[in-house]
Enzyme design. Structure first.
Site, PDB file in Angstrom:
ATOM      1  N   VAL A  11       0.829  -1.209   0.000  1.00  0.00           N
ATOM      2  CA  VAL A  11       0.000   0.000   0.000  1.00  0.00           C
ATOM      3  C   VAL A  11       0.864   1.260   0.000  1.00  0.00           C
ATOM      4  O   VAL A  11       0.620   2.199  -0.766  1.00  0.00           O
ATOM      5  CB  VAL A  11      -0.952  -0.007   1.220  1.00  0.00           C
ATOM      6  CG1 VAL A  11      -1.611   1.351   1.411  1.00  0.00           C
ATOM      7  CG2 VAL A  11      -2.018  -1.064   1.032  1.00  0.00           C
ATOM      8  N   ASP A  30      10.602   3.599   5.662  1.00  0.00           N
ATOM      9  CA  ASP A  30      10.387   2.239   6.163  1.00  0.00           C
ATOM     10  C   ASP A  30      11.479   1.944   7.169  1.00  0.00           C
ATOM     11  O   ASP A  30      12.531   2.594   7.187  1.00  0.00           O
ATOM     12  CB  ASP A  30      10.407   1.208   5.024  1.00  0.00           C
ATOM     13  CG  ASP A  30       9.624  -0.055   5.373  1.00  0.00           C
ATOM     14  OD1 ASP A  30       8.509  -0.254   4.845  1.00  0.00           O
ATOM     15  OD2 ASP A  30      10.121  -0.841   6.214  1.00  0.00           O
ATOM     16  N   THR A 118      -5.439  -0.642   7.563  1.00  0.00           N
ATOM     17  CA  THR A 118      -6.785  -1.047   7.963  1.00  0.00           C
ATOM     18  C   THR A 118      -6.772  -1.325   9.469  1.00  0.00           C
ATOM     19  O   THR A 118      -5.990  -2.156   9.941  1.00  0.00           O
ATOM     20  CB  THR A 118      -7.207  -2.306   7.195  1.00  0.00           C
ATOM     21  OG1 THR A 118      -7.098  -2.020   5.799  1.00  0.00           O
ATOM     22  CG2 THR A 118      -8.635  -2.702   7.526  1.00  0.00           C
ATOM     23  N   LEU A 245     -18.679 -13.098  -8.163  1.00  0.00           N
ATOM     24  CA  LEU A 245     -19.520 -14.302  -8.212  1.00  0.00           C
ATOM     25  C   LEU A 245     -18.762 -15.442  -8.888  1.00  0.00           C
ATOM     26  O   LEU A 245     -19.359 -16.291  -9.533  1.00  0.00           O
ATOM     27  CB  LEU A 245     -20.833 -14.010  -8.961  1.00  0.00           C
ATOM     28  CG  LEU A 245     -21.853 -13.151  -8.210  1.00  0.00           C
ATOM     29  CD1 LEU A 245     -23.101 -12.936  -9.068  1.00  0.00           C
ATOM     30  CD2 LEU A 245     -22.242 -13.764  -6.867  1.00  0.00           C
ATOM     31  N   ALA A 247     -16.941 -18.723  -8.454  1.00  0.00           N
ATOM     32  CA  ALA A 247     -16.706 -19.784  -7.465  1.00  0.00           C
ATOM     33  C   ALA A 247     -15.261 -20.264  -7.567  1.00  0.00           C
ATOM     34  O   ALA A 247     -14.650 -20.207  -8.625  1.00  0.00           O
ATOM     35  CB  ALA A 247     -17.666 -20.938  -7.716  1.00  0.00           C
ATOM     36  N   CYS A 255      -5.476  -9.253   3.103  1.00  0.00           N
ATOM     37  CA  CYS A 255      -6.561  -8.392   3.613  1.00  0.00           C
ATOM     38  C   CYS A 255      -7.821  -9.160   4.000  1.00  0.00           C
ATOM     39  O   CYS A 255      -8.256  -9.097   5.149  1.00  0.00           O
ATOM     40  CB  CYS A 255      -6.911  -7.332   2.588  1.00  0.00           C
ATOM     41  SG  CYS A 255      -5.611  -6.117   2.394  1.00  0.00           S
ATOM     42  N   LYS A 258      -7.709 -11.528   7.190  1.00  0.00           N
ATOM     43  CA  LYS A 258      -7.418 -10.830   8.454  1.00  0.00           C
ATOM     44  C   LYS A 258      -8.487  -9.789   8.780  1.00  0.00           C
ATOM     45  O   LYS A 258      -8.873  -9.624   9.929  1.00  0.00           O
ATOM     46  CB  LYS A 258      -6.018 -10.218   8.404  1.00  0.00           C
ATOM     47  CG  LYS A 258      -5.948  -8.753   8.100  1.00  0.00           C
ATOM     48  CD  LYS A 258      -4.564  -8.195   8.278  1.00  0.00           C
ATOM     49  CE  LYS A 258      -4.367  -6.934   7.459  1.00  0.00           C
ATOM     50  NZ  LYS A 258      -5.211  -5.822   7.810  1.00  0.00           N
ATOM     51  N   LYS A 315      -3.587 -14.503  -5.594  1.00  0.00           N
ATOM     52  CA  LYS A 315      -4.358 -14.211  -6.810  1.00  0.00           C
ATOM     53  C   LYS A 315      -3.383 -13.792  -7.898  1.00  0.00           C
ATOM     54  O   LYS A 315      -2.216 -13.500  -7.606  1.00  0.00           O
ATOM     55  CB  LYS A 315      -5.409 -13.144  -6.559  1.00  0.00           C
ATOM     56  CG  LYS A 315      -4.857 -11.771  -6.268  1.00  0.00           C
ATOM     57  CD  LYS A 315      -6.016 -10.809  -6.316  1.00  0.00           C
ATOM     58  CE  LYS A 315      -5.619  -9.424  -5.903  1.00  0.00           C
ATOM     59  NZ  LYS A 315      -6.680  -8.483  -5.991  1.00  0.00           N
TER      60      LYS A 315
HETATM   61  N1  NAD Z   1      -2.117  -5.059   0.531  1.00  0.00           N
HETATM   62  C1  NAD Z   1      -3.235  -4.473   0.105  1.00  0.00           C
HETATM   63  O1  NAD Z   1      -3.636  -4.603  -1.049  1.00  0.00           O
HETATM   64  C2  NAD Z   1      -4.050  -3.607   1.049  1.00  0.00           C
HETATM   65  C3  NAD Z   1      -5.224  -2.986   0.574  1.00  0.00           C
HETATM   66  C4  NAD Z   1      -5.940  -2.176   1.433  1.00  0.00           C
HETATM   67  C5  NAD Z   1      -5.496  -1.979   2.735  1.00  0.00           C
HETATM   68  N2  NAD Z   1      -4.362  -2.604   3.176  1.00  0.00           N
HETATM   69  C6  NAD Z   1      -3.898  -2.335   4.530  1.00  0.00           C
HETATM   70  O2  NAD Z   1      -2.768  -1.473   4.441  1.00  0.00           O
HETATM   71  C7  NAD Z   1      -1.832  -1.789   5.475  1.00  0.00           C
HETATM   72  C8  NAD Z   1      -0.484  -2.124   4.857  1.00  0.00           C
HETATM   73  O3  NAD Z   1      -0.602  -3.278   4.070  1.00  0.00           O
HETATM   74  P1  NAD Z   1       0.572  -3.779   3.130  1.00  0.00           P
HETATM   75  O4  NAD Z   1       0.053  -4.943   2.367  1.00  0.00           O
HETATM   76  O5  NAD Z   1       1.141  -2.619   2.387  1.00  0.00           O
HETATM   77  O6  NAD Z   1       1.638  -4.267   4.228  1.00  0.00           O
HETATM   78  P2  NAD Z   1       3.175  -4.614   4.007  1.00  0.00           P
HETATM   79  O7  NAD Z   1       3.528  -5.603   5.049  1.00  0.00           O
HETATM   80  O8  NAD Z   1       3.421  -4.938   2.566  1.00  0.00           O
HETATM   81  O9  NAD Z   1       3.931  -3.239   4.298  1.00  0.00           O
HETATM   82  C9  NAD Z   1       4.043  -2.659   5.560  1.00  0.00           C
HETATM   83  C10 NAD Z   1       5.389  -1.956   5.636  1.00  0.00           C
HETATM   84  O10 NAD Z   1       5.438  -1.159   6.817  1.00  0.00           O
HETATM   85  C11 NAD Z   1       6.765  -1.170   7.279  1.00  0.00           C
HETATM   86  N3  NAD Z   1       6.828  -0.649   8.662  1.00  0.00           N
HETATM   87  C12 NAD Z   1       6.608  -1.294   9.829  1.00  0.00           C
HETATM   88  N4  NAD Z   1       6.780  -0.439  10.858  1.00  0.00           N
HETATM   89  C13 NAD Z   1       7.095   0.765  10.327  1.00  0.00           C
HETATM   90  C14 NAD Z   1       7.380   2.048  10.873  1.00  0.00           C
HETATM   91  N5  NAD Z   1       7.365   2.276  12.182  1.00  0.00           N
HETATM   92  N6  NAD Z   1       7.681   3.052  10.034  1.00  0.00           N
HETATM   93  C15 NAD Z   1       7.696   2.856   8.693  1.00  0.00           C
HETATM   94  N7  NAD Z   1       7.434   1.654   8.123  1.00  0.00           N
HETATM   95  C16 NAD Z   1       7.137   0.632   8.931  1.00  0.00           C
HETATM   96  C17 NAD Z   1       7.167  -2.627   7.104  1.00  0.00           C
HETATM   97  O11 NAD Z   1       8.573  -2.788   7.152  1.00  0.00           O
HETATM   98  C18 NAD Z   1       6.571  -2.910   5.718  1.00  0.00           C
HETATM   99  O12 NAD Z   1       7.508  -2.625   4.688  1.00  0.00           O
HETATM  100  C19 NAD Z   1      -2.446  -2.936   6.260  1.00  0.00           C
HETATM  101  O13 NAD Z   1      -3.154  -2.419   7.357  1.00  0.00           O
HETATM  102  C20 NAD Z   1      -3.415  -3.553   5.267  1.00  0.00           C
HETATM  103  O14 NAD Z   1      -4.486  -4.210   5.908  1.00  0.00           O
HETATM  104  C21 NAD Z   1      -3.636  -3.402   2.356  1.00  0.00           C
END
Ligand code: NAD
Length: 425
Positions: A11, A30, A118, A245, A247, A255, A258, A315
């Site tokens: 994200v 990061d 999220t 839809l 199957a 996401c 969790k 996916k």
């Molecule tokens: N993956 C998706 O498609 C998607 C879609 C919608 C929402 N989300 C939500 O977005 C959030 C992130 O998801 P993601 O898939 O990108 O996760 P991810 O694990 O790919 O990325 C998270 C990043 O945050 C970094 N991080 C941890 N602590 C940190 C800090 N203190 N400072 C800076 N960086 C730090 C980690 O090292 C990691 O690189 C989650 O809450 C997820 O539920 C994800």
């Protein structure tokens, strides 16, 4: 505007790259040094269509750092895009979110923290409280949840169905709305708790549809109806619509599993038993396991049999294997004593699959296999030379967990083919 994005994951990187493309100056921060080093070298640590080009095109407006002070210097908005994985209890683990909140330095100007991760409903209120406790009254808080789907995240970010902005202070919401200038989409302005719930409820609605059509598929299998025809027939009803839809063998990813668990726990923690969501989650767990039953019906005991898993990512279009059905299937097959081989065009199975032979090609994985399971609907698998595959396999069983292949063609090639929710021969 000047933005900091905390988290260089699926994200955070898409958010940073897209905002840079909209003309903003972006610093992505990061805590993983290797990731930041890669990004500085121009390498992209994840597979996401269009991301590499976007990062290259906007190189001048994008910087990467591990340093908080450097990230927030001169920034107007701090996006939080850190992971919120499930804990053993099913609640979201918010430790990375809290770390970001506690790391924010005291500034002599107003900034806005925008939450993209999220989080459970009520998190914004708790963050607000913590900021106030730290004396950071000039740090605003906005919930701006993310709805992008991996594999189409760049397109989804630039052309969203809606932008949701929940704020305690309307002025902070205005700042976040201004950031999105150039994106043509309805904007839902609301309170923070409702914004948090919109995200969880949207995912709950989507997984409910998936488990619904999967249960319809299971009844189709038992009664001789065809779920593809049924899905088309009900999807044409404008009150239902055609999406979600398809199957298959169940949802996975970082996401849906969790977030549905987190909403179920959020409800339970608030004294409410969310029965529908409980069922949706349980149906999904059972759905992944139905593949094992299908293989056993064709092969008898799986002990000593070789099964090839085709597709490992949860996916197509992503290398993400978090909560992928392939992990559950590999575990179950190994527990039954089967030999498991696997292939995916981008996901690196070696990192996640102990005891599985990860092949360089689909045909390599199929060499000497008694059965193949289509786990991810990669186009490469539809286009595979299945006649050649048949020659390489020892057996001829194909369980198509995504209804990707043409049943008649597969049977004409001599395979014992079984999809999901379709007539069995
Ligand atoms: N993956 C998706 O498609 C998607 C879609 C919608 C929402 N989300 C939500 O977005 C959030 C992130 O998801 P993601 O898939 O990108 O996760 P991810 O694990 O790919 O990325 C998270 C990043 O945050 C970094 N991080 C941890 N602590 C940190 C800090 N203190 N400072 C800076 N960086 C730090 C980690 O090292 C990691 O690189 C989650 O809450 C997820 O539920 C994800």
């Amino acid at each position: 505007m000047r933005i900091a994005v905390f988290g260089a994951g699926y994200v955070g990187l898409v958010t940073g790259a897209c905002f840079a493309d909209l003309g903003h100056d972006v610093v992505v921060r990061d805590v993983v040094h290797d990731k930041i080093d890669m990004l500085r070298r121009g390498e992209v640590p994840i597979h996401e269509e269009g991301l590499q080009e976007l990062l290259e095109r906007n190189g001048e407006r994008l910087r990467f750092t591990t340093d908080v002070t450097e990230a927030v210097e001169g920034t107007e908005v701090v996006y939080v895009a850190v992971g919120t994985p499930p804990t053993y209890s099913g609640d979201a683990d918010l430790s990375a979110v809290w770390t970001v909140v506690d790391e924010l330095p005291r500034l002599d100007r107003r900034i806005v923290v925008a939450m993209k991760s999220t989080v459970p409903v009520g998190t914004g209120r708790s963050v607000r409280h913590r900021l106030d406790e730290r004396g950071l009254h000039n740090v605003g808080y906005v919930s701006n949840p993310e709805f992008t789907a991996e594999g189409a995240a760049v397109r989804d970010f630039m052309h969203p169905d809606r932008i949701v902005i929940g704020a305690f202070d309307p002025g902070d919401g205005d700042v976040v709305e201004r950031l999105h200038a150039g994106i043509d989409a309805p904007v839902v302005r609301c309170d923070v708790a409702s914004a948090e719930m919109i995200k969880l409820a949207a995912n709950a609605a989507l997984v409910t549809r998936i488990s619904f059509i999967n249960e319809i598929a299971n009844v189709c299998e038992a009664t001789g109806a065809d779920v593809l025809t049924v899905a088309e027939g009900i999807g044409l009803d404008h009150r239902i619509g055609p999406s979600f839809l398809r199957a298959g063998i169940g949802f996975g990813g970082s996401c849906f599993p969790k977030d549905s668990l987190a909403l179920k726990q959020l409800a339970a923690n608030s004294g409410y038993n969310f029965q529908l969501l409980n069922a949706v989650i349980e149906v999904n767990e059972l759905q992944k396991r139905r593949v094992i039953g299908k293989l056993e019906r064709r092969l008898g005991s799986l002990r000593g049999k070789k099964v090839a898993l085709l597709g490992l990512a949860f996916k197509p279009g992503t290398d993400d294997m978090r909560e992928a059905p392939s992990l559950v299937l590999a575990g179950r097959l190994l527990a039954e004593g089967a030999h498991v081989s696997a292939w995916d065009p981008v996901a690196d199975g070696r990192m996640h699959l102990d005891g599985v032979d990860v092949a360089e090609s689909a045909l390599g994985a199929l060499e000497g296999a008694d059965a193949a399971v289509v786990v991810t609907e990669w186009p490469e698998l539809r286009e595979l030379d299945w006649a050649e595959a048949g020659g390489r396999m020892r057996g001829a069983v194909v369980v198509d967990g995504r209804n990707l292949l043409d049943a008649d063609e597969m049977r004409a090639l001599g395979f014992t083919y079984e999809g999901v929710g379709r007539a069995v021969e």
